[in-house]
Scaffold this motif. Structure first.
Motif, short mmCIF file in Angstrom:
data_model
loop_
_atom_site.label_atom_id
_atom_site.label_comp_id
_atom_site.label_asym_id
_atom_site.label_seq_id
_atom_site.Cartn_x
_atom_site.Cartn_y
_atom_site.Cartn_z
N ARG A 61 3.24 15.21 -11.49
CA ARG A 61 2.25 14.20 -11.11
C ARG A 61 2.60 13.65 -9.72
O ARG A 61 1.74 13.56 -8.84
N TYR A 65 0.66 13.93 -6.10
CA TYR A 65 0.26 12.83 -5.22
C TYR A 65 0.82 12.99 -3.82
O TYR A 65 0.64 12.11 -2.98
N VAL A 67 4.20 13.51 -3.08
CA VAL A 67 5.61 13.17 -2.88
C VAL A 67 6.39 14.49 -2.85
O VAL A 67 6.35 15.24 -3.82
N ARG A 71 12.16 14.55 -1.81
CA ARG A 71 12.18 13.16 -1.35
C ARG A 71 11.78 12.17 -2.45
O ARG A 71 11.29 11.08 -2.17
N VAL A 73 12.15 9.33 -5.17
CA VAL A 73 12.94 8.10 -5.11
C VAL A 73 13.27 7.63 -6.53
O VAL A 73 12.47 7.84 -7.45
N GLY A 74 14.43 7.02 -6.72
CA GLY A 74 14.78 6.40 -8.01
C GLY A 74 15.00 7.41 -9.11
O GLY A 74 14.67 7.12 -10.26
N PHE A 78 15.32 7.07 -13.21
CA PHE A 78 14.32 7.87 -13.93
C PHE A 78 15.01 8.67 -15.04
O PHE A 78 14.53 8.74 -16.17
N MET B 321 -2.13 5.81 -2.42
CA MET B 321 -1.38 7.03 -2.12
C MET B 321 -1.56 7.55 -0.70
O MET B 321 -0.59 8.00 -0.09
N ARG B 325 1.62 8.35 1.72
CA ARG B 325 1.86 9.64 2.39
C ARG B 325 1.97 9.45 3.90
O ARG B 325 2.84 10.04 4.54
N GLY B 328 5.29 7.87 4.46
CA GLY B 328 6.44 8.64 3.99
C GLY B 328 7.45 7.79 3.26
O GLY B 328 8.61 8.18 3.12
N TYR B 330 8.20 6.76 -0.26
CA TYR B 330 7.68 7.14 -1.57
C TYR B 330 8.14 6.17 -2.66
O TYR B 330 9.25 5.63 -2.60
N PRO B 331 7.27 5.97 -3.66
CA PRO B 331 7.63 5.02 -4.73
C PRO B 331 8.70 5.61 -5.66
O PRO B 331 8.70 6.83 -5.88
N PRO B 332 9.58 4.78 -6.22
CA PRO B 332 10.50 5.28 -7.22
C PRO B 332 9.72 5.86 -8.41
O PRO B 332 8.64 5.37 -8.74
N MET B 333 10.31 6.88 -9.05
CA MET B 333 9.61 7.59 -10.13
C MET B 333 9.16 6.66 -11.24
O MET B 333 8.04 6.78 -11.75
N ASN B 334 10.03 5.72 -11.64
CA ASN B 334 9.66 4.86 -12.76
C ASN B 334 8.48 3.96 -12.41
O ASN B 334 7.61 3.71 -13.23
N LEU B 336 6.17 4.68 -10.21
CA LEU B 336 5.00 5.57 -10.15
C LEU B 336 4.44 5.80 -11.56
O LEU B 336 3.23 5.88 -11.76
N ALA B 339 2.36 2.74 -12.47
CA ALA B 339 1.31 2.29 -11.56
C ALA B 339 -0.02 3.00 -11.79
O ALA B 339 -0.08 4.10 -12.33
N VAL B 341 -2.62 4.83 -9.69
CA VAL B 341 -2.56 5.43 -8.36
C VAL B 341 -3.97 5.51 -7.79
O VAL B 341 -4.89 6.03 -8.43
N ASP B 343 -6.06 7.13 -5.11
CA ASP B 343 -5.93 8.29 -4.21
C ASP B 343 -7.29 8.93 -4.01
O ASP B 343 -7.60 10.00 -4.54
N ALA B 346 -7.65 12.66 -3.10
CA ALA B 346 -7.31 13.70 -4.07
C ALA B 346 -8.49 14.09 -4.94
O ALA B 346 -8.49 15.14 -5.56
#
Lengths: 696, 348
Positions: A61, A65, A67, A71, A73-74, A78, B321, B325, B328, B330-334, B336, B339, B341, B343, B346
């Protein structure tokens, strides 16, 4: 456990029991383990698939988007909760198409990198599985929107995990097997003693008396089996002889009163006198039944009873901790310690009362009476809602425990009058120790599978079973209670005996403090925090009675042979104290295991010499008040240590943490033991009579 | 005699009884839905036209099968129209008044220390929404109770929640803010952010836009953003400010130009402009919550002063989003994972 003349028979029976029980159970368990091992592998694959697919969906996912995979993050945050929720997973990782590790959590890059570079996970299917060092690695391709594979998600399993699980199950099976063997053997002992050797021993006594011309007694056995037939036949012979005697005497009387020849009368009287001189018969024409009251009779009920109490040994603080809610002025740790302290205090306070009850109603009846509060206490403990009702029911159980143990000791000491005292004591200690080993081991295992509450119900059921068994024995024989009302020992006079006081305060009390404060209270909590399972905790706690059983056998022989008592007590105290300091130098659960073993060693060394030392150091007091009441006092003083132990430990926790509390307790115990070691140097040896001179 | 008396009594009672009987009959007919047949009449006064909050308010009644007749009026950002709406609402004798925004609410309902039954709605119960500082604007004395015939919702996320969200995206040590010196809300936000910064370990750089002829100058915005960037600001905080909301494209465009991630306290700069992330209660959700309070008053007959003023429970994290982009960052996975999104590029 002294088996005296039946030893060889019992040894053979035990071997038979082992042969009958162990091979089939072992074979079945082995097969089951094999099946389990086979089932584990696909189970792990499934797990990897479920966990991996969910993580991959989220990764894809993010990639969708925009990413870039390299690169993200976190990733640590996670991955971390997923690893925490799945203990069998060792690491999670993401690699790029060349096998370079982009993210890794739970393992070291160096462990995996080389293998990953050469593995060539390719672009293909899910679940490409390889072995990397100590791990199994399952790789899932991560795809970009167009379907191109841009990397892999890796789910890593610990290869040792399967072996660990198997070893754990194997150990559980071993515990169950050993305990069932011991229980089977206890039952065997009971059956043999109660139905065969006991009656035969009584028959032997009767025959022995008959040989000496004593026809006053018949063996009192009612069983319907061959032993019963035999003993009844013997009783009939005795009775017939008795009848023949009475016939003879009647005839002689007739001759004496009616015969005209004074010479004959004199001869007959002489015959009668000779018969009366050589043989003794019951004066009322009814040979009295000779009881078969033996210490071994109550071994099984006592074993079952102690078994029931010991079941909760390894998890009581955990059970209490789950119920404790913070109260002003009372820390959660202190509340967790209270159930143990209350139980011990209930035993200490109820024991004098229990002794009076036993005097009044007899030991067997007191034993059964004690079962009622004990069983009620256990069952209700399984139902409690909060700490306060838990405390209440622990106190009720404690009162029952006091009654049962006092009654059992009285029963044994009465029965032992007819046998050897040492053997009687051996029965008590043996039953308590084996029950402690079995109960603790099974308790944790059971609690893990059926829960705390249900385990307490099992305890209650065991107590009821023990009571039923005992009631049956009671029906057979209940001699009148003949407890000599002991003079109440004068505290002050006893405590004025410095040897006694030092022995109590610096050896007996710290020993109990270490037992309840460390083993009963701190050990379950520490091991639970180290995320051991309940059965693993129980297996650790069981080390104590195991080591103690082995050590005490050796120690009592040493102490008897060399008259080395105070020295052993001092040595034991020091070992126990030093053992508790193990967490100073080591981390993890190993120091706890060392401390438990040291404690078992310590108490194994010191327990029986300490008991034997008491008549030595207070010889005159024992003579004045009776050994029994001195011993009762000793137990009460010891129990004060049992009550203090968990409370002191709980007071230490908020200051120094769990391991710090162990060390704190160790310093305290070691200091007291060191003082005893120094003071005992001044004991000298042999009985001390100067106190008698003083008071005289 | 007795019969006649009884008849008289019945006739006397008839005017009272009849509506009740009629109501009962109608209620019987629509008993399944448990609603009266006559719709509740709600007088809605908006400030910037029909939008998400009003939509959420309306949809709630539709979804709950509560028949309402909405009388919709738009002040179109013109304060002078509002007294006319007060008069109309009184004349129509509506069941409830809905007010949108601080200005409309203050003008229609008065402040709690200055209520004039001539100029304000007092007898008709009212609900308000999209008032950023219900207490600060003196609409209510505190959130527990208005103490009068009104209740409502708040829509601002607590500042600490916003800051934590911002810093979970990017652990910034320095936050920046461009604000309109004429807007009281902005000053409140500066004070709160500064105080929180002392506790959470960051500092705040705030730049006021220039005033030209006593009016805030749009042209000065990009310069202020550049100053922030130069001051080492890592994250731009966009307060719920009408002037900045109107000129959101200028502000967020400048942030993007100077490579500054931006966080918006309202949804518009994220959804309809180029703020990077927003932590908001969606207007639609706020509208629904306001409608729920209206239902308590109309259907369940709860006195408005007994209904506390609160915000929706569920926070919406919106990530823009295309901006992510472009920056550059980027949000932490958790984050994301939690959230929504946004976009548009897309597609669905």
């Amino acid at each position: 456990m002294r088996l005296d003349s039946s030893r060889s028979l019992l040894v053979r029976l035990f071997i038979l029991a082992v042969l009958v029980l162990v091979p089939p159970t072992a074979i079945v368990s082995y097969r089951a383990l094999g099946a389990f091992e086979q089932g584990m592998a696909p189970e792990m694959d499934k797990k990897a698939a479920i966990v991996g697919q969910d993580l991959r969906t989220q990764l894809e996912r993010a990639v969708g988007y925009g990413v870039p995979l390299e690169r993200m993050v976190g990733m640590t945050e996670f991955f971390a909760p997923v690893l925490a929720a799945n203990p069998e997973l060792r690491y999670l990782a993401v690699s790029d198409p060349d096998g370079r590790l982009l993210y890794l959590h739970g393992a070291e890059t160096a462990e995996l990198q080389a293998d990953f570079r050469t593995a060539g996970f390719g672009t293909g299917r899910d679940g490409h599985k390889i072995s990397v060092g100590p791990y199994f690695d399952v790789a899932l391709p991560v795809q970009a929107k167009g379907g191109a594979v841009i990397g892999h998600l890796h789910v890593g399993f610990d290869r040792a995990y399967v072996t660990d699980r198997l070893a754990n199950i194997f150990l559980d099976v071993a515990v169950v097997l050993s305990v069932s063997l011991i229980v089977a053997f206890e039952v065997l002992l009971f059956v043999v003693f109660f139905n065969i050797t006991g009656p035969l021993k009584v028959a032997g006594w009767v025959v022995d008396r008959v040989r000496r011309g004593d026809f006053e007694h018949v063996p009192s056995v009612w069983s319907g089996d061959e032993v019963g037939h035999f003993v009844r036949a013997m009783s009939n012979s005795v009775r017939r002889t008795d009848e023949a005697y009475r016939g003879l005497m009647a005839y002689i009387e007739e001759v004496r009163t009616a015969h005209f020849d004074a010479g004959v009368v004199a001869r007959v009287a002489e015959v009668a006198d000779r018969v009366r001189f050589l043989f003794r018969f019951s004066p009322d024409g009814r040979p009295a039944p000779l009881g078969q009251r033996m210490a071994t009779d109550i071994r099984l009920p006592l074993f079952l009873f102690v078994f029931a109490e010991e079941m909760s040994r390894s998890f009581m603080p955990l059970y209490a901790g789950g119920l404790a809610t913070p109260l002003p002025g009372l820390s959660v740790e202190m509340m967790t310690a209270l159930p143990i302290a209350f139980f011990m205090a209930a035993i200490a306070l109820a024991s004098p009362w229990a002794a009076r009850v036993t005097e009044r109603v007899g030991s067997s009846r007191a034993f059964v009476m004690g079962m009622v509060p004990a069983a009620l206490g256990y069952v209700m403990t399984g139902f409690v809602f909060g700490l306060f009702d838990l405390l209440l029911w622990r106190v009720v159980s404690g009162v029952g425990y006091a009654l049962v143990t006092v009654a059992a000791q009285t029963y044994i000491s009465q029965a032992a009058r007819e046998e050897q005292r040492a053997q009687g004591l051996g029965v008590y200690v043996g039953a308590v120790l084996t029950a402690s080993i079995c109960g603790t081991g099974i308790g944790g295992l059971l609690a893990e599978r059926i829960g705390f509450g249900a385990t307490f119900f099992v305890s209650g059921a065991l107590v009821v079973l023990s009571g039923v068994l005992l009631a049956r024995i009671m029906a057979e024989s209940e001699p009148p209670a003949v407890v000599a009302v002991a003079a109440r020992p004068k505290f002050r006079r006893l405590l004025a005996n410095w040897r006694f006081t030092v022995l109590m305060l610096f050896a007996a009390v710290p020993a109990k403090m270490a037992l309840t404060g460390f083993l009963f209270f701190l050990v379950p909590m520490i091991l639970w925090q180290s995320s051991l399972t309940l059965s693993e905790i129980a297996r650790m706690v069981v080390l104590y009675p195991l080591v103690m059983a082995v050590t005490s056998a050796i120690a009592s022989r040493l102490s008897d042979r060399f008259q080395w008592r105070a020295g052993l007590v001092a040595l034991g105290g020091l070992i126990g104290g030093i053992g508790l300091l193990a967490p100073v130098v080591l981390d993890g659960t190993l120091p706890i295991a060392i401390a438990i073993i040291a404690l078992g060693l310590s108490h194994g060394l010191s327990a029986s010499p300490q008991l034997a030392l008491i008549p030595d150091v207070c010889w005159t007091e024992c003579r004045a008040f009776g050994r029994v009441s001195i011993m009762a006092l000793v137990r009460t003083i010891e129990r004060a240590g049992s009550v203090a132990g968990p409370l002191i430990a709980a007071a230490f926790i908020p200051m120094w943490g769990l391991n710090g509390a162990v060390i704190g307790l160790g310093v305290l115990v070691l200091a007291l033991a060191a003082f005893f070691a120094i003071a005992s140097g001044a004991y000298g040896s042999g009985p001390h009579i100067e106190t008698e001179e003083e008071t005289a | 005699m007795i019969a006649r008396r009884l008849l008289l009594a019945l006739c006397a009672a008839a005017p009272l009884l009849l509506p009740a009987l009629a109501g009962a009959a109608e209620n019987g007919a629509s008993a399944e839905k448990g609603t009266p047949a006559r719709p509740y009449r709600i007088y809605m006064v908006l400030y910037r036209g029909w939008e998400e909050c009003a939509k959420g308010f309306k949809d709630y009644f539709t979804n709950q099968n509560i028949p309402v007749e909405l009388i919709i009026r738009d002040a179109a950002q013109d304060k002078s129209r509002i007294p006319g709406f007060v008069a109309e609402a009184k004349e129509l004798g509506v069941d409830l008044v809905f007010t949108w925004g601080t200005t409309v609410t203050q003008e229609m309902l008065g402040t709690y220390d200055k209520v004039d039954p001539e100029k304000h709605i007092t007898d008709i119960p009212a609900v308000f929404a999209i008032v950023s500082q219900p207490v600060g604007a003196k609409v209510v004395p505190d959130f527990k109770s208005s103490g009068r015939n009104i209740t409502g919702t708040s829509y601002l996320v607590p500042m600490e929640t916003q800051v934590n969200l911002m810093r979970s995206y990017l652990p910034a040590r320095r936050l920046g803010m461009v604000y309109n010196p004429l807007e009281a809300n902005s000053r409140v936000a500066i004070d709160e952010l500064t105080q929180l910064g002392r506790r959470l370990g960051y500092d705040l750089v705030a730049k006021a836009v220039d005033l030209v002829d006593g009016k805030p100058s749009v042209a000065s915005i990009p310069g202020k953003v550049a100053e922030l960037k130069d001051a080492g600001v890592e994250f731009l905080y966009i307060p719920p400010d009408t002037f900045l909301n109107v000129n959101r494209d200028v502000l967020t465009g400048a942030a993007l130009e100077f490579q500054l991630p931006s966080f918006a306290a309202a949804e518009n700069p994220v959804l309809n402009s180029r703020a990077m992330i927003g932590g908001v209660y969606r207007y639609y959700t706020v509208g629904q919550l306001t409608a729920y309070k209206a239902e308590q008053i109309l259907v369940h007959k709860v006195a408005p002063k007994d209904i506390p003023i609160d915000a929706p429970k569920r926070l919406s994290i919106i990530i823009n989003m295309p901006v992510v982009r472009a920056l550059g960052v980027y949000p932490p996975m958790n984050l994301l994972g939690l959230a929504e999104v946004h976009d548009p590029e897309a597609g669905p």
